[in-house]
Design an enzyme around this catalytic site. Sequence first.
Site, PDB file in Angstrom:
ATOM      1  CG  ASP A   1      -1.859  -1.128   1.308  1.00 16.67           C
ATOM      2  OD1 ASP A   1      -2.178  -1.678   0.248  1.00 16.67           O
ATOM      3  OD2 ASP A   1      -2.276  -1.475   2.432  1.00 16.67           O
TER       4      ASP A   1
HETATM    5  N1  URA Z   1      -1.169  -5.937   3.938  1.00 13.23           N
HETATM    6  C1  URA Z   1      -1.667  -4.687   3.978  1.00 13.23           C
HETATM    7  O1  URA Z   1      -2.684  -4.430   4.580  1.00 13.23           O
HETATM    8  N2  URA Z   1      -0.993  -3.715   3.311  1.00 13.23           N
HETATM    9  C2  URA Z   1       0.153  -3.934   2.632  1.00 13.23           C
HETATM   10  O2  URA Z   1       0.731  -3.008   2.077  1.00 13.23           O
HETATM   11  C3  URA Z   1       0.666  -5.246   2.619  1.00 13.23           C
HETATM   12  C4  URA Z   1      -0.016  -6.228   3.272  1.00 13.23           C
END
Ligand code: URA
Length: 237
Positions: A102
């Site tokens: 993310d």
């Molecule tokens: N899980 C999440 O919630 N975000 C990420 O970036 C990676 C794994």
Amino acid sequence: MRLDKFLCDMQLGTRSQIKEAVKKGLVSVNGMPVRSPDHKLDEKRDTVVYMGQVLTYQNLYYYMLHKPAGVVTATKDNREPTVMGLLSDAVGKDLFPVGRLDKDTEGLLLITNDGDLAHRLLSPRKHVEKTYYAECSGMLTADGIASLECGVDIGDETRTLPAKVRRISQSADSYALELTITEGRFHQVKRMVQAVGGSVTYLKRLSMGTLTLDPGLPKGSYRPLSEKEIADLKASH
Ligand code: URA
């Protein structure tokens, strides 16, 4: 393989710059200057020398990026800075990030142009372990840990697969943990933490399969993988 393709794959310039260099006699194959860009060579056996430097053919490249928050995991984006913008001077054609973090997640991201390896690492059937460090608000109870370890309902058709959990700290209203998961569902860690009554405030990926984030790699920087890191990744997945 054609000589100009060999030199292009090695990122020694644009196709026209390479043709020019070959025509000028700057390239030799097995000790003989070769002036035709379409000269056919055996990239595994022939010795190619460019301006005095012996070139060992390589067209697959592997980098470890320490992703900072604030960049999106994409090769191109019209509005946001991308992780690939942090590798603008990296050698290798068609590099891409393996998997997605993310925008606000930091940590380990593998960047390569090895589609086969990427496919194996991301295949849901391979259950490649990914370990995250998460800081969260709320309380992580023994029941919460047990749920994460067994698999939790995060609103998908099926529960998550069992995860490994290591609680690192717990204060009155916040905690930190390490979570190892073997899937790659959308916002998976954040949704798993939500499912046990918490909320992720900081997330960092520490490892993916055999590859571990280099503690000496500053945030926003990248480095090529070592031969051993590449061999371990290929051997285990
Ligand atoms: N899980 C999440 O919630 N975000 C990420 O970036 C990676 C794994």
